[in-house]
Design a protein around this motif. Structure first.
Motif, mmCIF file in Angstrom:
data_model
loop_
_atom_site.group_PDB
_atom_site.id
_atom_site.type_symbol
_atom_site.label_atom_id
_atom_site.label_comp_id
_atom_site.label_asym_id
_atom_site.label_seq_id
_atom_site.Cartn_x
_atom_site.Cartn_y
_atom_site.Cartn_z
ATOM 1 N N ALA A 233 44.533 47.891 45.537
ATOM 2 C CA ALA A 233 43.128 47.490 45.935
ATOM 3 C C ALA A 233 42.273 47.596 44.892
ATOM 4 C CB ALA A 233 42.527 48.733 46.942
ATOM 5 N N PHE A 234 42.582 47.710 43.761
ATOM 6 C CA PHE A 234 41.594 47.239 42.581
ATOM 7 C C PHE A 234 42.133 45.805 42.012
ATOM 8 C CE2 PHE A 234 41.488 52.055 40.091
ATOM 9 C CZ PHE A 234 40.741 52.374 40.837
ATOM 10 N N CYS A 235 43.120 45.732 42.546
ATOM 11 C CA CYS A 235 43.514 44.501 41.619
ATOM 12 C C CYS A 235 43.285 43.528 42.772
ATOM 13 C CB CYS A 235 44.723 44.101 41.057
ATOM 14 S SG CYS A 235 45.433 45.252 39.196
ATOM 15 N N PHE A 236 43.260 43.495 43.780
ATOM 16 C CA PHE A 236 42.800 42.609 45.056
ATOM 17 C C PHE A 236 41.313 42.711 45.151
ATOM 18 C CE2 PHE A 236 42.368 41.540 49.692
ATOM 19 C CZ PHE A 236 42.935 40.269 49.856
ATOM 20 N N SER A 237 40.568 43.402 45.097
ATOM 21 C CA SER A 237 39.109 43.277 44.693
ATOM 22 C C SER A 237 38.873 41.891 43.717
ATOM 23 C CB SER A 237 38.687 44.685 45.516
ATOM 24 O OG SER A 237 39.315 45.450 43.772
ATOM 25 N N THR A 238 38.994 42.831 42.750
ATOM 26 C CA THR A 238 39.017 41.613 41.955
ATOM 27 C C THR A 238 39.783 39.607 41.654
ATOM 28 O OG1 THR A 238 39.859 43.744 40.165
ATOM 29 C CG2 THR A 238 40.153 40.999 39.162
ATOM 30 N N VAL A 239 40.724 40.107 42.077
ATOM 31 C CA VAL A 239 40.693 38.612 42.896
ATOM 32 C C VAL A 239 39.874 38.265 43.785
ATOM 33 C CG1 VAL A 239 42.704 37.478 43.775
ATOM 34 C CG2 VAL A 239 42.889 38.903 42.193
ATOM 35 N N LEU A 240 38.980 39.103 44.436
ATOM 36 C CA LEU A 240 38.342 37.909 45.795
ATOM 37 C C LEU A 240 37.207 37.877 44.952
ATOM 38 C CD1 LEU A 240 38.812 41.188 48.858
ATOM 39 C CD2 LEU A 240 39.913 38.071 48.692
ATOM 40 N N VAL A 241 36.396 38.367 43.819
ATOM 41 C CA VAL A 241 35.268 38.690 43.591
ATOM 42 C C VAL A 241 34.888 37.399 42.110
ATOM 43 C CG1 VAL A 241 34.144 39.703 42.214
ATOM 44 C CG2 VAL A 241 34.328 40.628 43.894
ATOM 45 N N PHE A 242 36.819 37.104 41.884
ATOM 46 C CA PHE A 242 36.235 36.336 40.706
ATOM 47 C C PHE A 242 36.257 34.636 40.623
ATOM 48 C CE2 PHE A 242 36.765 39.131 37.216
ATOM 49 C CZ PHE A 242 36.752 38.520 36.619
ATOM 50 N N TYR A 243 37.039 34.779 43.241
ATOM 51 C CA TYR A 243 36.662 33.707 43.676
ATOM 52 C C TYR A 243 35.224 33.078 43.220
ATOM 53 C CZ TYR A 243 37.389 30.489 47.320
ATOM 54 O OH TYR A 243 36.938 28.696 47.606
ATOM 55 N N VAL A 244 34.491 33.857 43.612
ATOM 56 C CA VAL A 244 33.030 33.710 43.329
ATOM 57 C C VAL A 244 32.906 32.997 42.124
ATOM 58 C CG1 VAL A 244 30.872 34.806 43.501
ATOM 59 C CG2 VAL A 244 32.394 35.599 44.540
ATOM 60 N N TYR A 245 33.214 34.021 41.132
ATOM 61 C CA TYR A 245 32.799 33.325 39.426
ATOM 62 C C TYR A 245 33.446 32.180 39.381
ATOM 63 C CZ TYR A 245 32.342 38.137 38.951
ATOM 64 O OH TYR A 245 31.564 39.744 39.189
ATOM 65 N N PHE A 246 34.842 31.642 40.229
ATOM 66 C CA PHE A 246 35.080 30.058 39.641
ATOM 67 C C PHE A 246 34.602 29.562 40.329
ATOM 68 C CE2 PHE A 246 38.227 27.526 41.766
ATOM 69 C CZ PHE A 246 38.739 26.511 40.622
ATOM 70 N N GLU A 247 33.343 29.333 41.900
ATOM 71 C CA GLU A 247 33.562 28.851 42.214
ATOM 72 C C GLU A 247 31.813 28.499 41.664
ATOM 73 O OE1 GLU A 247 30.560 28.195 46.971
ATOM 74 O OE2 GLU A 247 32.704 30.078 46.462
ATOM 75 N N THR A 248 31.269 29.521 41.212
ATOM 76 C CA THR A 248 30.082 29.420 40.758
ATOM 77 C C THR A 248 30.191 28.008 38.868
ATOM 78 O OG1 THR A 248 29.724 31.368 41.637
ATOM 79 C CG2 THR A 248 28.325 30.191 39.663
ATOM 80 N N ALA A 249 31.464 28.466 38.856
ATOM 81 C CA ALA A 249 31.575 27.665 37.396
ATOM 82 C C ALA A 249 32.309 26.126 37.534
ATOM 83 C CB ALA A 249 32.675 28.741 36.443
#
Length: 494
Positions: free
Chosen positions: A376-392
């Motif tokens: 749960a901890f790591c999977f949710s991190t993977v999901l949110v960093f997709y938003v950061y990846f897209e923004t960059a």
């Protein structure tokens, strides 16, 4: 001949990895820690210690209102979804594996320095989030919202070079630290417990990630809204059981944290010993790596929040650091330090944390619970960093290019799912990525200190600042033209 080419490529790869470790280590050297302290201290003093003197008010208006229902009419997230998304991005392997590694390398004193950098980081994260919301960009038709350090670097400081460096660092950080290393942490935990083929686990994670991100920003927000409170509660209950079973050792564990924050700890068991400098280095690096204060990635999702004032969302930044480090990392530290001699056994990372829990709970139960939390901890991190990846990516290359670049986020972690030492392969590059985010962001936040202090004064009622959001494009509207000009002047005319 073929063997020689393979050896040559292997040698080249080893040289590249060594170079990445040297560069990553330089970017996270003592001077970086000093820079963090100086900027955090500047913001703390400039706000007249707001995060401490108004801590109760902040908690009341963030955690105290977390479960209030609020209609969200924009394409962005609610304030709660934004902070839970940000927490999903920060509560990950750093809280379980990172805290354990800090103790295993730097000794119990590393925990004290994690706390100290977290308290300084509260003001820093508050400033980052406030500025990100204030300088975010919304499409004229309200179809998307983008924000983060690259936007306040460009719009407020006209520092395009800083924005480019930050965006490049964020892309590296997202693909290597989040998508790859967080996925590998899940693989490591599942292998430890159930010995399942790494490529099967990696494939399942990639498919699940793709299914969630297809739902867009709101889909990611809803998943994080469900996962983060649940996983934090489960981790709290695990800590309660482990620490409760070793309650007589709690005073000793806490004393070791404070004693060895200022005195070296000698070798014991499998622990090789640590100096005070090493405790500080581990506490700073692991703490900052966990709560993200100063690195500037979380403001990218905070900037999408449907909120009427930038500082209101900024207060969630304070809460985010507090929950991540002071609460969750401390729970992990107590899980490791209260069972006798576990922390000095020579173990590190996920394995050390799991072995500490196994001293109290049967292996089958502890393996299941810890694996569930890690997933749960790591999977949710993977999901949110997709938003950061897209923004960059959008900031650097535009939306059309992102249609193709987005596949990197899925291909890289899947390709290296079976690699047994992904931290050795990617660790240096991940440190370079986070360092390229941290340094430009600290420069920008320091330069934008006065505008941030002005927004805080707005919130405290010393200025009139109407942040009503229109139904058309959700952008800020200032009621007072005179004040608008004054604020623009303070912000360098931008």
């Amino acid at each position: 001949m073929k063997g020689e080419r393979i050896m040559s490529l292997t040698s080249l790869l080893a040289s590249i990895i060594n170079l990445s470790n040297v560069i990553g280590g330089f970017l996270w050297g003592w001077w970086t820690q000093l820079f963090l302290i100086l900027v955090g201290g500047y913001l703390l003093v400039g706000t007249r210690f707001y995060v401490f003197r108004r801590f109760g008010y902040i908690m009341k208006n963030t955690m105290g209102k977390m479960f209030e229902k609020r209609e969200n009419k924009t394409v962005g997230l609610t304030s709660v979804q934004a902070v839970l998304g940000a927490l999903a991005g920060t509560i990950g392997m750093g809280n379980i594996a990172g805290t354990a590694s800090a103790i295993a390398v730097g000794g119990p004193g590393a925990v004290f320095w994690m706390w100290l950098f977290a308290f300084l980081g509260m003001s820093l994260k508050t400033a980052e989030v406030t500025l990100a919301v204030h300088y975010r960009e919304v499409a004229p038709d309200g179809s998307y919202i983008y924000g983060g350090p690259m936007y306040y670097m460009r719009k407020a400081l006209n520092a395009k070079a800083l924005a480019v460096v930050f965006s490049v660092g964020l892309i590296l950080n997202a693909v290597l630290m989040a998508a790859t290393m967080q996925t590998h942490t899940i693989i490591e935990a599942v292998n430890y417990a159930y010995n399942i083929n790494p490529y099967i686990i990696g494939g399942v994670i990639v498919v699940l990630t793709m299914l969630v991100v297809l739902g867009g920003l709101k889909g990611i927000g809803k998943v994080c809204e469900a996962l983060v409170p649940a996983m934090t509660l489960i981790w709290f209950l695990i800590a309660l059981v482990v620490v409760g079973s070793n309650i007589s050792n709690v005073p000793y564990a806490i004393s070791q944290i404070f004693i060895h924050a200022f005195t070296s700890v000698s070798a014991a068991g499998g622990f090789v010993g640590a100096s005070v400098a090493l405790a500080i280095q581990q506490g700073a690096a692991r703490g900052t790596g966990s709560n993200d204060a100063g690195v500037g990635v979380a403001p990218c999702i905070h900037a999408t929040a449907d909120v009427e004032h930038p500082f209101k969302q900024g207060m969630w930044g304070t809460t985010e650091v507090f929950v991540d480090t002071i609460v969750v990392c401390t729970l992990t530290a107590l899980i490791i330090l209260t069972p006798k001699d576990i922390w000095s056994s020579g173990g590190t990372g996920v394995a050390l944390t799991m072995s500490a829990i196994e001293t109290v709970l049967p292996a089958n139960i502890s393996n299941f619970l810890v694996t569930l939390c890690i997933f749960a901890f790591c999977f949710s991190t993977v999901l949110v960093f997709y938003v950061y990846f897209e923004t960059a990516c959008v900031n650097l290359f535009g939306e059309n290019a992102f249609k193709y670049l987005k596949w990197l986020y899925f291909i890289v972690p899947a390709a290296f799912a079976g690699y047994t030492n992904v931290n050795a392969l990617y660790g240096g590059f991940a440190n370079i990525g986070s360092g390229l985010c941290l340094l430009p962001n600290l420069i920008a936040v320091a330069l934008l200190g006065k505008p941030f202090f002005g927004l805080l004064k707005d919130w405290e009622g010393e200025r009139k600042y109407d942040t009503a959001i229109t139904d058309k494009n959700h952008q800020y509207i200032k009621m007072s033209k005179e004040y608008e000009r004054e604020l623009a002047s303070k912000m360098g005319g931008k």
